[in-house]
Scaffold this motif. Structure first.
Motif, short mmCIF file in Angstrom:
data_model
loop_
_atom_site.label_atom_id
_atom_site.label_comp_id
_atom_site.label_asym_id
_atom_site.label_seq_id
_atom_site.Cartn_x
_atom_site.Cartn_y
_atom_site.Cartn_z
N LYS A 275 -19.78 58.20 -14.28
CA LYS A 275 -19.16 57.04 -14.91
C LYS A 275 -17.73 57.37 -15.33
CE LYS A 275 -23.48 55.17 -16.65
NZ LYS A 275 -24.21 54.63 -17.79
N HIS A 276 -16.86 56.42 -15.10
CA HIS A 276 -15.47 56.52 -15.55
C HIS A 276 -15.32 55.54 -16.71
CE1 HIS A 276 -11.09 56.73 -15.39
NE2 HIS A 276 -11.12 55.42 -15.55
N TYR A 277 -14.85 56.06 -17.83
CA TYR A 277 -14.64 55.21 -19.00
C TYR A 277 -13.17 54.87 -19.08
CZ TYR A 277 -19.35 56.70 -20.02
OH TYR A 277 -20.70 56.94 -19.92
N GLY A 278 -12.88 53.62 -19.22
CA GLY A 278 -11.50 53.16 -19.24
C GLY A 278 -11.23 52.25 -18.05
N LYS A 279 -10.01 51.82 -17.97
CA LYS A 279 -9.59 50.89 -16.92
C LYS A 279 -9.61 51.58 -15.56
CE LYS A 279 -6.04 47.48 -16.08
NZ LYS A 279 -4.89 46.78 -16.64
N ILE A 280 -10.01 50.82 -14.52
CA ILE A 280 -9.96 51.33 -13.16
C ILE A 280 -8.88 50.60 -12.38
CG2 ILE A 280 -12.38 52.04 -13.13
CD1 ILE A 280 -12.96 49.54 -11.40
N GLY A 281 -8.38 51.24 -11.34
CA GLY A 281 -7.37 50.61 -10.49
C GLY A 281 -7.24 51.39 -9.19
N LEU A 282 -7.02 50.68 -8.11
CA LEU A 282 -6.81 51.33 -6.82
C LEU A 282 -5.64 52.30 -6.90
CD1 LEU A 282 -7.41 48.32 -4.44
CD2 LEU A 282 -8.76 50.42 -4.52
N CYS A 283 -5.86 53.50 -6.42
CA CYS A 283 -4.85 54.58 -6.42
C CYS A 283 -4.41 54.97 -7.82
CB CYS A 283 -3.65 54.19 -5.56
SG CYS A 283 -4.05 53.82 -3.86
N GLU A 284 -5.16 54.57 -8.81
CA GLU A 284 -4.80 54.89 -10.20
C GLU A 284 -5.92 55.64 -10.92
OE1 GLU A 284 -3.47 51.41 -12.27
OE2 GLU A 284 -2.09 50.86 -10.66
N ALA A 285 -7.04 54.96 -11.14
CA ALA A 285 -8.12 55.57 -11.92
C ALA A 285 -9.46 55.01 -11.48
CB ALA A 285 -7.91 55.28 -13.40
N GLY A 286 -10.49 55.85 -11.57
CA GLY A 286 -11.83 55.46 -11.17
C GLY A 286 -12.29 56.30 -9.99
N PHE A 287 -13.45 55.98 -9.48
CA PHE A 287 -14.02 56.69 -8.34
C PHE A 287 -13.76 55.87 -7.07
CE2 PHE A 287 -16.73 57.88 -12.00
CZ PHE A 287 -16.37 59.22 -12.06
#
Length: 91
Positions: free
Chosen positions: A25-37
């Motif tokens: 799990k990623h906590y926080g905002k996700i974004g393409l080429c920024e953050a997340g899986f």
């Protein structure tokens, strides 16, 4: 959503160690080429980002929020289902 994720050898991606069968799990905002899986809907799309002759690939399931791009997606929750072999990659 089912998909595919590419890794450096040892199921490592951007310094993060993954394991088959685990949920991340990623906590926080996700974004393409920024953050997340990040993952792709097709194995062929993974080859755009990783050298398929020197990488490992896995079937994954995104179980959280998903943002779709042209050839990749990002999620805040991902399950590593299983590694796929070269024959499956090219299928």
């Amino acid at each position: 959503m089912k998909g595919y994720k590419a890794f450096n050898n040892g199921l490592v991606c951007r310094g993060f160690q993954f394991e088959v069968g685990k949920t991340y799990k990623h906590y926080g905002k996700i974004g393409l080429c920024e953050a997340g899986f990040h993952f792709c809907e097709t194995a062929a799309d993974c080859a755009k980002y990783y050298d398929h002759t020197e990488s490992e690939f896995a079937e994954v399931e995104a179980t959280g929020e998903i943002i779709k791009g042209d050839d990749k997606c990002v999620t805040n929750e991902i399950v590593i289902i299983r590694k796929i072999n070269r024959m499956e990659f090219y299928a």
